[in-house]
Design a protein around this motif. Sequence first.
Motif, PDB file in Angstrom:
ATOM      1  N   PRO A  33       0.835  -1.201   0.000  1.00 40.39           N
ATOM      2  CA  PRO A  33       0.000   0.000   0.000  1.00 40.39           C
ATOM      3  C   PRO A  33       0.867   1.248   0.000  1.00 40.39           C
ATOM      4  CG  PRO A  33      -0.718  -1.563   1.686  1.00 40.39           C
ATOM      5  CD  PRO A  33       0.594  -2.059   1.159  1.00 40.39           C
ATOM      6  N   SER A  34       0.383   2.300  -0.664  1.00 43.44           N
ATOM      7  CA  SER A  34       1.161   3.531  -0.746  1.00 43.44           C
ATOM      8  C   SER A  34       1.506   4.059   0.637  1.00 43.44           C
ATOM      9  CB  SER A  34       0.378   4.591  -1.533  1.00 43.44           C
ATOM     10  OG  SER A  34       0.193   4.169  -2.867  1.00 43.44           O
ATOM     11  N   SER A  35       0.571   3.933   1.582  1.00 47.48           N
ATOM     12  CA  SER A  35       0.821   4.449   2.931  1.00 47.48           C
ATOM     13  C   SER A  35       1.990   3.745   3.585  1.00 47.48           C
ATOM     14  CB  SER A  35      -0.432   4.288   3.789  1.00 47.48           C
ATOM     15  OG  SER A  35      -0.816   2.922   3.867  1.00 47.48           O
ATOM     16  N   ARG A  36       2.168   2.444   3.270  1.00 47.73           N
ATOM     17  CA  ARG A  36       3.266   1.679   3.850  1.00 47.73           C
ATOM     18  C   ARG A  36       4.603   2.196   3.325  1.00 47.73           C
ATOM     19  NH1 ARG A  36       3.913  -3.887   4.982  1.00 47.73           N
ATOM     20  NH2 ARG A  36       5.997  -4.231   5.844  1.00 47.73           N
ATOM     21  N   ILE A  37       4.676   2.442   2.023  1.00 46.30           N
ATOM     22  CA  ILE A  37       5.920   2.941   1.433  1.00 46.30           C
ATOM     23  C   ILE A  37       6.210   4.351   1.950  1.00 46.30           C
ATOM     24  CG2 ILE A  37       7.120   3.500  -0.712  1.00 46.30           C
ATOM     25  CD1 ILE A  37       5.483   1.411  -2.117  1.00 46.30           C
ATOM     26  N   GLU A  38       5.162   5.182   2.067  1.00 44.47           N
ATOM     27  CA  GLU A  38       5.353   6.529   2.591  1.00 44.47           C
ATOM     28  C   GLU A  38       5.936   6.471   4.000  1.00 44.47           C
ATOM     29  OE1 GLU A  38       1.886   8.989   2.388  1.00 44.47           O
ATOM     30  OE2 GLU A  38       1.365   8.259   0.397  1.00 44.47           O
ATOM     31  N   GLU A  39       5.401   5.540   4.812  1.00 47.87           N
ATOM     32  CA  GLU A  39       5.853   5.435   6.196  1.00 47.87           C
ATOM     33  C   GLU A  39       7.301   4.960   6.259  1.00 47.87           C
ATOM     34  OE1 GLU A  39       4.741   2.879  10.239  1.00 47.87           O
ATOM     35  OE2 GLU A  39       3.327   2.993   8.568  1.00 47.87           O
ATOM     36  N   PHE A  43       8.325   9.151   1.723  1.00 44.09           N
ATOM     37  CA  PHE A  43       7.960   9.716   0.434  1.00 44.09           C
ATOM     38  C   PHE A  43       6.531  10.241   0.475  1.00 44.09           C
ATOM     39  CE2 PHE A  43      10.920   6.348  -1.596  1.00 44.09           C
ATOM     40  CZ  PHE A  43      12.025   7.147  -1.320  1.00 44.09           C
ATOM     41  N   ASN A  44       6.260  11.257  -0.355  1.00 44.50           N
ATOM     42  CA  ASN A  44       4.891  11.717  -0.501  1.00 44.50           C
ATOM     43  C   ASN A  44       4.171  10.874  -1.553  1.00 44.50           C
ATOM     44  OD1 ASN A  44       5.492  12.753  -3.122  1.00 44.50           O
ATOM     45  ND2 ASN A  44       6.206  14.683  -2.207  1.00 44.50           N
ATOM     46  N   GLU A  45       2.926  11.177  -1.792  1.00 46.14           N
ATOM     47  CA  GLU A  45       2.113  10.335  -2.686  1.00 46.14           C
ATOM     48  C   GLU A  45       2.666  10.294  -4.102  1.00 46.14           C
ATOM     49  OE1 GLU A  45      -2.549  10.009  -4.233  1.00 46.14           O
ATOM     50  OE2 GLU A  45      -1.992  11.389  -2.616  1.00 46.14           O
ATOM     51  N   ALA A  46       3.102  11.439  -4.619  1.00 46.41           N
ATOM     52  CA  ALA A  46       3.653  11.482  -5.977  1.00 46.41           C
ATOM     53  C   ALA A  46       4.944  10.676  -6.063  1.00 46.41           C
ATOM     54  CB  ALA A  46       3.902  12.929  -6.393  1.00 46.41           C
ATOM     55  N   VAL A  48       5.829   8.130  -4.177  1.00 47.42           N
ATOM     56  CA  VAL A  48       5.476   6.710  -4.082  1.00 47.42           C
ATOM     57  C   VAL A  48       5.031   6.193  -5.445  1.00 47.42           C
ATOM     58  CG1 VAL A  48       3.804   5.069  -3.122  1.00 47.42           C
ATOM     59  CG2 VAL A  48       4.904   6.745  -1.634  1.00 47.42           C
ATOM     60  N   SER A  49       4.254   7.002  -6.154  1.00 44.01           N
ATOM     61  CA  SER A  49       3.781   6.593  -7.484  1.00 44.01           C
ATOM     62  C   SER A  49       4.950   6.345  -8.427  1.00 44.01           C
ATOM     63  CB  SER A  49       2.873   7.681  -8.063  1.00 44.01           C
ATOM     64  OG  SER A  49       2.475   7.362  -9.380  1.00 44.01           O
ATOM     65  N   TYR A  50       5.964   7.212  -8.401  1.00 44.77           N
ATOM     66  CA  TYR A  50       7.129   7.019  -9.265  1.00 44.77           C
ATOM     67  C   TYR A  50       7.902   5.748  -8.872  1.00 44.77           C
ATOM     68  CZ  TYR A  50       6.575  11.724 -11.209  1.00 44.77           C
ATOM     69  OH  TYR A  50       6.104  12.847 -11.859  1.00 44.77           O
ATOM     70  N   VAL A  51       8.049   5.515  -7.562  1.00 42.74           N
ATOM     71  CA  VAL A  51       8.746   4.309  -7.111  1.00 42.74           C
ATOM     72  C   VAL A  51       8.032   3.059  -7.629  1.00 42.74           C
ATOM     73  CG1 VAL A  51       9.349   2.916  -5.097  1.00 42.74           C
ATOM     74  CG2 VAL A  51       9.772   5.379  -5.075  1.00 42.74           C
ATOM     75  N   LYS A  52       6.726   3.042  -7.514  1.00 52.01           N
ATOM     76  CA  LYS A  52       5.953   1.877  -7.945  1.00 52.01           C
ATOM     77  C   LYS A  52       6.023   1.698  -9.462  1.00 52.01           C
ATOM     78  CE  LYS A  52       1.985   1.055  -5.836  1.00 52.01           C
ATOM     79  NZ  LYS A  52       2.256  -0.157  -5.044  1.00 52.01           N
ATOM     80  N   GLN A  53       6.030   2.806 -10.219  1.00 51.47           N
ATOM     81  CA  GLN A  53       6.163   2.724 -11.670  1.00 51.47           C
ATOM     82  C   GLN A  53       7.515   2.131 -12.063  1.00 51.47           C
ATOM     83  OE1 GLN A  53       5.008   6.374 -13.905  1.00 51.47           O
ATOM     84  NE2 GLN A  53       4.052   7.015 -12.001  1.00 51.47           N
ATOM     85  N   GLY A  54       8.568   2.584 -11.391  1.00 51.33           N
ATOM     86  CA  GLY A  54       9.900   2.061 -11.702  1.00 51.33           C
ATOM     87  C   GLY A  54      10.015   0.583 -11.424  1.00 51.33           C
ATOM     88  N   GLU A  55       9.458   0.137 -10.314  1.00 56.87           N
ATOM     89  CA  GLU A  55       9.530  -1.280  -9.976  1.00 56.87           C
ATOM     90  C   GLU A  55       8.642  -2.112 -10.902  1.00 56.87           C
ATOM     91  OE1 GLU A  55       8.742  -1.373  -5.778  1.00 56.87           O
ATOM     92  OE2 GLU A  55      10.825  -0.868  -5.296  1.00 56.87           O
ATOM     93  N   GLU A  56       7.543  -1.507 -11.360  1.00 56.76           N
ATOM     94  CA  GLU A  56       6.700  -2.197 -12.344  1.00 56.76           C
ATOM     95  C   GLU A  56       7.465  -2.401 -13.655  1.00 56.76           C
ATOM     96  OE1 GLU A  56       2.584  -1.479 -14.936  1.00 56.76           O
ATOM     97  OE2 GLU A  56       3.129  -0.098 -13.321  1.00 56.76           O
ATOM     98  N   GLN A 133      14.038  14.644 -11.273  1.00 54.97           N
ATOM     99  CA  GLN A 133      13.756  14.403  -9.855  1.00 54.97           C
ATOM    100  C   GLN A 133      14.367  13.080  -9.429  1.00 54.97           C
ATOM    101  OE1 GLN A 133       9.583  14.497  -8.933  1.00 54.97           O
ATOM    102  NE2 GLN A 133       9.857  14.057  -6.752  1.00 54.97           N
ATOM    103  N   LYS A 134      14.936  13.052  -8.246  1.00 54.96           N
ATOM    104  CA  LYS A 134      15.421  11.815  -7.652  1.00 54.96           C
ATOM    105  C   LYS A 134      14.551  11.461  -6.460  1.00 54.96           C
ATOM    106  CE  LYS A 134      20.321  11.922  -8.963  1.00 54.96           C
ATOM    107  NZ  LYS A 134      21.716  11.845  -8.465  1.00 54.96           N
ATOM    108  N   ILE A 135      14.201  10.185  -6.364  1.00 54.60           N
ATOM    109  CA  ILE A 135      13.408   9.696  -5.236  1.00 54.60           C
ATOM    110  C   ILE A 135      14.179   8.555  -4.588  1.00 54.60           C
ATOM    111  CG2 ILE A 135      11.209   8.753  -4.459  1.00 54.60           C
ATOM    112  CD1 ILE A 135      11.266  10.184  -7.914  1.00 54.60           C
ATOM    113  N   GLY A 136      14.788   8.807  -3.457  1.00 52.32           N
ATOM    114  CA  GLY A 136      15.579   7.789  -2.799  1.00 52.32           C
ATOM    115  C   GLY A 136      16.825   7.454  -3.592  1.00 52.32           C
ATOM    116  N   GLN A 137      17.343   6.259  -3.365  1.00 57.22           N
ATOM    117  CA  GLN A 137      18.593   5.833  -3.999  1.00 57.22           C
ATOM    118  C   GLN A 137      18.385   5.121  -5.324  1.00 57.22           C
ATOM    119  OE1 GLN A 137      21.699   6.555  -2.716  1.00 57.22           O
ATOM    120  NE2 GLN A 137      20.509   7.793  -1.274  1.00 57.22           N
ATOM    121  N   GLU A 138      17.163   4.664  -5.604  1.00 57.89           N
ATOM    122  CA  GLU A 138      16.965   3.772  -6.744  1.00 57.89           C
ATOM    123  C   GLU A 138      16.025   4.303  -7.818  1.00 57.89           C
ATOM    124  OE1 GLU A 138      15.643   0.145  -4.924  1.00 57.89           O
ATOM    125  OE2 GLU A 138      17.696  -0.521  -4.498  1.00 57.89           O
ATOM    126  N   THR A 139      15.359   5.427  -7.583  1.00 53.85           N
ATOM    127  CA  THR A 139      14.346   5.903  -8.522  1.00 53.85           C
ATOM    128  C   THR A 139      14.640   7.333  -8.937  1.00 53.85           C
ATOM    129  OG1 THR A 139      12.716   4.513  -7.387  1.00 53.85           O
ATOM    130  CG2 THR A 139      11.871   6.172  -8.906  1.00 53.85           C
TER     131      THR A 139
END
Length: 259
Positions: A33-39, A43-46, A48-56, A133-139
């Motif tokens: 769930p997005s809330s789990r990744i945010e916690e 990360f904010n909602e946007a 989290v969406s990019y992280v999930k897209q990259g992993e997809e 934009q960079k999100i964390g170390q992997e996205t």
Amino acid sequence: KNAMVAIHHELNMLAGPNPSDWISHVHRRSSQPSSRIEEEQGFNEAEVSYVKQGEEALQKSISILSDQDGWTTEIIAANGDKVLSKVLPDVGKVFKLEVLLDQRSDNLYMELVGNMEQMGDWNPNVKEVKILQKIGQETMVTHEVSGPTPGNVVGPRDFVSVRCAKRRGSTCFLAGMSTQHPTMPEQRGVVRAENGPTCIVMRPSADDPNKTKFTWLLSIDLKGWIPKTIINKVLSQTQVDFANHLRQRMADNSVSMEM
């Protein structure tokens, strides 16, 4: 060995007693769930969406590359570089470059990921790459503008992509797919093309750890009214050219370091 057999072997070794542990981890991450990744990541909602897209994109790429059936040879260069292709019902035509590079995987990863914005300096097929934009170390989210094709067969194209860069043991992944970003709307005079899933996989050769088995899955919709025969020729040749430009870039880097 087929390149993907080697990749699966590497993943199995990394996963330990349960060979599917790492791939299952990727699936679990994408299904969180997005809330789990945010916690967990802050990360904010946007983001989290990019992280999930990259992993997809990474999941889809591994799935495509794992299926060894149905590939057709497009190009076999004199040096052994090879481009294969197949048509997938839900994706369209995809291309797969398979080459052996006389470079360590770590060095290639640093060039393609760490120095990503310098790609336009050595690859004439790319005019510019900019990290939006960079999100964390992997996205990360990037904007890429293509360079001119011979005879200007394909006009200017640009891409906005989310990229997922991972290192698992000695295997490196760089996956991506098209996305949208508020700072980079469509540009006048440039066709906004779409890509994905795409993925570069780099792992040391079993025969020589100083060499790298390099696989690049390419899926692109260039948009516009371009005959498929031209698109297929341009894309497969672009992959072969990329391998040669990358070799030259790494050779130039080695000379610079020696000096």
